[in-house]
Design a protein around this motif. Sequence first.
Motif, short mmCIF file in Angstrom:
data_model
loop_
_atom_site.label_atom_id
_atom_site.label_comp_id
_atom_site.label_asym_id
_atom_site.label_seq_id
_atom_site.Cartn_x
_atom_site.Cartn_y
_atom_site.Cartn_z
N PHE A 172 0.90 -1.15 0.07
CA PHE A 172 -0.41 0.00 -0.07
C PHE A 172 0.47 1.23 -0.24
O PHE A 172 2.24 1.53 0.69
N VAL A 173 0.39 2.03 -0.95
CA VAL A 173 1.00 3.00 -0.87
C VAL A 173 -0.11 4.55 -0.05
O VAL A 173 -1.44 4.24 -0.06
N ASP A 174 0.47 5.34 1.26
CA ASP A 174 -0.75 6.36 1.44
C ASP A 174 -0.33 7.40 2.53
O ASP A 174 0.86 7.76 2.17
N PHE A 175 -0.77 7.83 2.54
CA PHE A 175 -0.21 9.16 3.34
C PHE A 175 -0.23 9.35 4.95
O PHE A 175 -0.24 7.45 5.22
N HIS A 176 0.08 10.18 6.19
CA HIS A 176 0.35 10.20 7.07
C HIS A 176 -0.73 9.93 7.60
O HIS A 176 -1.69 10.02 6.97
N PRO A 177 -0.78 9.02 9.21
CA PRO A 177 -1.71 8.38 9.39
C PRO A 177 -2.81 10.18 10.13
O PRO A 177 -3.69 9.66 10.73
#
Length: 297
Positions: free
Chosen positions: A193-198
């Motif tokens: 997965f590629v994702d943003f900061h929490p």
Amino acid sequence: MELRHLQHFVAVAEDQHFTRAAERLMVSQSGLSASIRALERELQTPLFVRTTRRVTLTEAGRALLGEAERILAQVRSAHEAVAAVQGVLRGTLSLGTEQCIAGVHVAGLLAAFRRLHPDVEIRLRQEGSGALAEEVAAGRLDLAFAYRTQADTDQLRSVALTGEPMTVLCHPSHRLATGGAAVTPDDLGGEVFVDFHPDWGPRRTTDAAFTTAGVRRTVALEVNDVHSLLDLVDENLGIAVVPRHFRHKRESLSAVPVKGTGETVYETVALLPPPQATSPAARALMSLLEQGTHETP
């Protein structure tokens, strides 16, 4: 307790340095130090730990900071309210937003606001939704456009903008793209997965969806901007679960619907202080938004 003492205290707390704060406030360093000492004498406790390089807040200082910021924000709102009654909107509009927020075209909205209210100084800050909520509640921002992170409180209220389902973005050669059917979190369990900061709204939404489904996932590639996320997916380094409107930002990627996430949707809101604490500038901006007079992307 004088307002100038609180203004001086907040400036030193923000800059963590007496000289820089004095320069920003355009006062002498000795005068600033005397102001802080007077405040500490009145409160009968130190507010800062002083070193040769920087100053940091004591526990008492941290307790005072939030209250001082709220008091100064209310005073500013009072001045702006009087100016608004006199027919001219003045002062500052401090706005926060997440990147690529759904339901509002921020640049178009601010352009329309500036045309109507040229005497208002616009300040814009981009952060994650959790931080934005804290900034509005503390009075450091007049309003923010963000993902809904919490229920309304005495210090923070929300106005719904829009809600939308989540979508998987992947490279056209990825197995998900060739399948053509909607996928569930179970179908994505083994993916990179590629994702943003929490703290970002899309990440919070995706995390909630997978938690609801009882599926564990690991974010291998974490970014803080939309274009980096799209670039990584475009190079087939991973997939991303994002709000549906993101699919229009990179037409070369394949978009696959997500099902089986219950009631989890990406819901964006305008975050504001209570009505009595909302600044005239913030009310004017929300009025423009409700009228739909700003340009949309």
